[in-house]
Write a protein that holds these residues in place. Structure first.
Motif, PDB file in Angstrom:
ATOM      1  N   ASN A  12     -16.327  -1.419 -16.430  1.00  0.00           N
ATOM      2  CA  ASN A  12     -16.228  -0.402 -17.482  1.00  0.00           C
ATOM      3  C   ASN A  12     -14.772  -0.118 -17.884  1.00  0.00           C
ATOM      4  O   ASN A  12     -14.371   1.030 -18.061  1.00  0.00           O
ATOM      5  N   GLY A  13     -13.960  -1.180 -17.961  1.00  0.00           N
ATOM      6  CA  GLY A  13     -12.562  -1.032 -18.414  1.00  0.00           C
ATOM      7  C   GLY A  13     -11.605  -0.536 -17.343  1.00  0.00           C
ATOM      8  O   GLY A  13     -10.427  -0.312 -17.604  1.00  0.00           O
ATOM      9  N   ILE A  14     -12.108  -0.349 -16.115  1.00  0.00           N
ATOM     10  CA  ILE A  14     -11.216   0.099 -15.035  1.00  0.00           C
ATOM     11  C   ILE A  14     -11.038  -1.044 -14.026  1.00  0.00           C
ATOM     12  O   ILE A  14     -12.017  -1.544 -13.457  1.00  0.00           O
ATOM     13  N   GLY A  15      -9.800  -1.459 -13.873  1.00  0.00           N
ATOM     14  CA  GLY A  15      -9.499  -2.583 -12.985  1.00  0.00           C
ATOM     15  C   GLY A  15      -9.239  -2.098 -11.565  1.00  0.00           C
ATOM     16  O   GLY A  15      -8.618  -1.044 -11.355  1.00  0.00           O
ATOM     17  N   LEU A  16      -9.719  -2.865 -10.605  1.00  0.00           N
ATOM     18  CA  LEU A  16      -9.462  -2.556  -9.197  1.00  0.00           C
ATOM     19  C   LEU A  16      -8.717  -3.737  -8.589  1.00  0.00           C
ATOM     20  O   LEU A  16      -9.245  -4.855  -8.526  1.00  0.00           O
ATOM     21  N   LEU A  17      -7.479  -3.488  -8.172  1.00  0.00           N
ATOM     22  CA  LEU A  17      -6.644  -4.532  -7.583  1.00  0.00           C
ATOM     23  C   LEU A  17      -6.493  -4.235  -6.092  1.00  0.00           C
ATOM     24  O   LEU A  17      -5.977  -3.170  -5.718  1.00  0.00           O
ATOM     25  N   THR A  18      -6.975  -5.157  -5.261  1.00  0.00           N
ATOM     26  CA  THR A  18      -6.919  -4.943  -3.808  1.00  0.00           C
ATOM     27  C   THR A  18      -5.918  -5.913  -3.199  1.00  0.00           C
ATOM     28  O   THR A  18      -6.004  -7.121  -3.414  1.00  0.00           O
ATOM     29  N   ILE A  19      -4.965  -5.363  -2.442  1.00  0.00           N
ATOM     30  CA  ILE A  19      -4.026  -6.210  -1.696  1.00  0.00           C
ATOM     31  C   ILE A  19      -4.795  -6.664  -0.452  1.00  0.00           C
ATOM     32  O   ILE A  19      -5.252  -5.839   0.343  1.00  0.00           O
ATOM     33  N   ASN A  20      -4.932  -7.970  -0.305  1.00  0.00           N
ATOM     34  CA  ASN A  20      -5.901  -8.473   0.674  1.00  0.00           C
ATOM     35  C   ASN A  20      -5.273  -9.350   1.757  1.00  0.00           C
ATOM     36  O   ASN A  20      -5.399 -10.570   1.740  1.00  0.00           O
ATOM     37  N   ARG A  21      -4.576  -8.684   2.705  1.00  0.00           N
ATOM     38  CA  ARG A  21      -4.082  -9.378   3.906  1.00  0.00           C
ATOM     39  C   ARG A  21      -4.324  -8.452   5.104  1.00  0.00           C
ATOM     40  O   ARG A  21      -3.380  -8.043   5.794  1.00  0.00           O
ATOM     41  N   THR A  56      -5.400  -0.663  -4.291  1.00  0.00           N
ATOM     42  CA  THR A  56      -5.739  -0.227  -2.930  1.00  0.00           C
ATOM     43  C   THR A  56      -5.484  -1.358  -1.942  1.00  0.00           C
ATOM     44  O   THR A  56      -5.060  -2.453  -2.325  1.00  0.00           O
ATOM     45  N   GLY A  57      -5.703  -1.085  -0.654  1.00  0.00           N
ATOM     46  CA  GLY A  57      -5.498  -2.086   0.382  1.00  0.00           C
ATOM     47  C   GLY A  57      -6.821  -2.467   1.032  1.00  0.00           C
ATOM     48  O   GLY A  57      -7.706  -1.617   1.175  1.00  0.00           O
ATOM     49  N   ALA A  62      -5.040   0.130   6.494  1.00  0.00           N
ATOM     50  CA  ALA A  62      -3.776   0.193   5.749  1.00  0.00           C
ATOM     51  C   ALA A  62      -3.972   0.080   4.246  1.00  0.00           C
ATOM     52  O   ALA A  62      -4.847  -0.647   3.777  1.00  0.00           O
ATOM     53  N   PHE A  63      -3.115   0.801   3.545  1.00  0.00           N
ATOM     54  CA  PHE A  63      -2.899   0.535   2.115  1.00  0.00           C
ATOM     55  C   PHE A  63      -1.987  -0.701   2.092  1.00  0.00           C
ATOM     56  O   PHE A  63      -2.460  -1.803   1.854  1.00  0.00           O
ATOM     57  N   VAL A  64      -0.740  -0.514   2.472  1.00  0.00           N
ATOM     58  CA  VAL A  64       0.208  -1.624   2.648  1.00  0.00           C
ATOM     59  C   VAL A  64       1.223  -1.156   3.699  1.00  0.00           C
ATOM     60  O   VAL A  64       1.844  -0.104   3.530  1.00  0.00           O
ATOM     61  N   ALA A  65       1.387  -1.936   4.789  1.00  0.00           N
ATOM     62  CA  ALA A  65       2.303  -1.525   5.868  1.00  0.00           C
ATOM     63  C   ALA A  65       3.726  -2.020   5.649  1.00  0.00           C
ATOM     64  O   ALA A  65       4.489  -2.150   6.599  1.00  0.00           O
ATOM     65  N   ILE A 101      -2.016   3.974 -13.779  1.00  0.00           N
ATOM     66  CA  ILE A 101      -2.272   3.235 -12.538  1.00  0.00           C
ATOM     67  C   ILE A 101      -2.312   4.240 -11.390  1.00  0.00           C
ATOM     68  O   ILE A 101      -1.390   5.048 -11.226  1.00  0.00           O
ATOM     69  N   ILE A 102      -3.392   4.204 -10.625  1.00  0.00           N
ATOM     70  CA  ILE A 102      -3.546   5.114  -9.480  1.00  0.00           C
ATOM     71  C   ILE A 102      -3.528   4.322  -8.185  1.00  0.00           C
ATOM     72  O   ILE A 102      -4.245   3.323  -8.050  1.00  0.00           O
ATOM     73  N   ALA A 103      -2.713   4.760  -7.240  1.00  0.00           N
ATOM     74  CA  ALA A 103      -2.754   4.181  -5.902  1.00  0.00           C
ATOM     75  C   ALA A 103      -3.843   4.906  -5.119  1.00  0.00           C
ATOM     76  O   ALA A 103      -3.811   6.137  -4.998  1.00  0.00           O
ATOM     77  N   ALA A 104      -4.828   4.160  -4.633  1.00  0.00           N
ATOM     78  CA  ALA A 104      -5.874   4.723  -3.785  1.00  0.00           C
ATOM     79  C   ALA A 104      -5.459   4.406  -2.349  1.00  0.00           C
ATOM     80  O   ALA A 104      -5.671   3.305  -1.852  1.00  0.00           O
ATOM     81  N   VAL A 105      -4.796   5.380  -1.713  1.00  0.00           N
ATOM     82  CA  VAL A 105      -4.123   5.122  -0.434  1.00  0.00           C
ATOM     83  C   VAL A 105      -5.092   5.390   0.718  1.00  0.00           C
ATOM     84  O   VAL A 105      -5.408   6.532   1.041  1.00  0.00           O
TER      85      VAL A 105
END
Ligand code: COA
Length: 260
Positions: A12-21, A56-57, A62-65, A101-105
């Motif tokens: 619905n036009g909202i992107g979710l970017l996940t840092i994946n490690r 988000t992470g 972790a979000f990002v360490a 852009i929102i950080a979901a921590v």
């Protein structure tokens, strides 16, 4: 483009970017920074119909360490400065992105992770979120905007304290200090970020882009501070203390700094 350390989805036009490690607590290694660069400077600006983004992470911890300390030992002063400059380019693109852009921590947001969250326009923290700039423990300075943006959110006194002590703060304190916009139950970060973006998207998109530009413009006077941070990161990555600090982290022991 195909990413190996990022996962992107859109609804619905909202992107979710996940840092994946998650095995490295989503630490920002060179590959991940390169992918973030491609995402924010090439791919995201071309996405039609985008209303906003959530970062988000992966995993629950972790979000990002931070930057990837295991890659640090290859750095010298020149490579450190280049690394910081590249990171600034990515985080500035996030800060100046014309959609919110929102950080979901969802957990640890340390070093580069705290810096990534601060480059976002808003922050929603879960109860398990922890924030900090622990670089001094490794004998270096923050290199992705931390010395400058922490002051913007917390003011000089508290920023100085956190940067000098490397202390972490929890989500509750981060809310009180104004570092985060909302505190939500663990696991609800992305859901609440989505709700907030839906609310913002009811408003005029040109006005939204202008607000982002104008609020950022207030802080433009400290561009010199960002440039000095890049140089300081290079200078501190050239020291023996930094090699000792990074080695001590990897060997899970206390560093013995000599001031050289
Ligand atoms: N870079 C590279 N690897 C990292 C990392 C980082 N920034 N942060 C965590 N990891 C790795 C750990 O080395 C460990 O890997 P291993 O299982 O191969 O030993 C794994 O992620 C899990 O971390 P661990 O330290 O075992 O978890 P913990 O719950 O005991 O502690 C932290 C969590 C976040 C407090 C701790 O990992 C930490 O201090 N990380 C570094 C934070 C930092 O200094 N960031 C700024 C860098 S400039």
């Amino acid at each position: 483009m195909e990413y190996s350390n990022l996962i992107y989805s859109e609804e619905n036009g909202i992107g979710l970017l996940t840092i994946n490690r998650p095995q490295a607590l989503n630490a920002l290694n060179r590959q991940t920074m390169q992918e973030l660069h491609t995402f924010f400077l090439q791919d995201a600006p071309r996405k039609a119909g985008l209303k906003g983004l959530i970062i988000t992470g992966a995993g629950e911890k972790a979000f990002v360490a931070g930057a990837d300390i295991k890659e640090f030992l290859q750095l010298d002063a020149a490579a450190g400065r280049d690394m910081a400059r590249f990171g600034h380019e990515v985080f500035n693109a996030i800060e100046q992105f014309p959609k919110p852009i929102i950080a979901a921590v969802n957990g640890f947001a340390l070093g580069g992770g705290c810096e990534l969250a601060m480059a976002c326009h808003l922050r929603i923290a879960g109860e398990k979120a922890r924030f900090g700039q622990p670089e001094v423990k490794l004998g270096i300075t923050p290199g992705y905007g931390g010395t400058q943006r922490l002051i913007q959110y917390l003011g000089k006194g508290k920023a100085m304290e956190l940067l000098l002590t490397a202390d972490m703060i929890g989500a509750e304190e981060a809310l009180q200090l104004g570092l985060v916009n909302q505190l939500v139950p663990a696991g609800e970060e992305v859901k609440e970020a989505r709700a907030l973006l839906e609310k913002i998207a009811q408003n005029g998109p040109i006005a939204i882009a202008k607000i982002i530009e104008l609020v950022n413009a207030y802080f433009r006077y400290n561009d010199d501070g960002f440039e000095r941070e890049i140089r300081a990161f290079g200078e501190t990555t050239g020291t023996q203390d930094f090699k000792e600090g990074a080695t001590a982290f990897i060997e899970k022991r206390k560093p013995a700094f000599k001031g050289r």
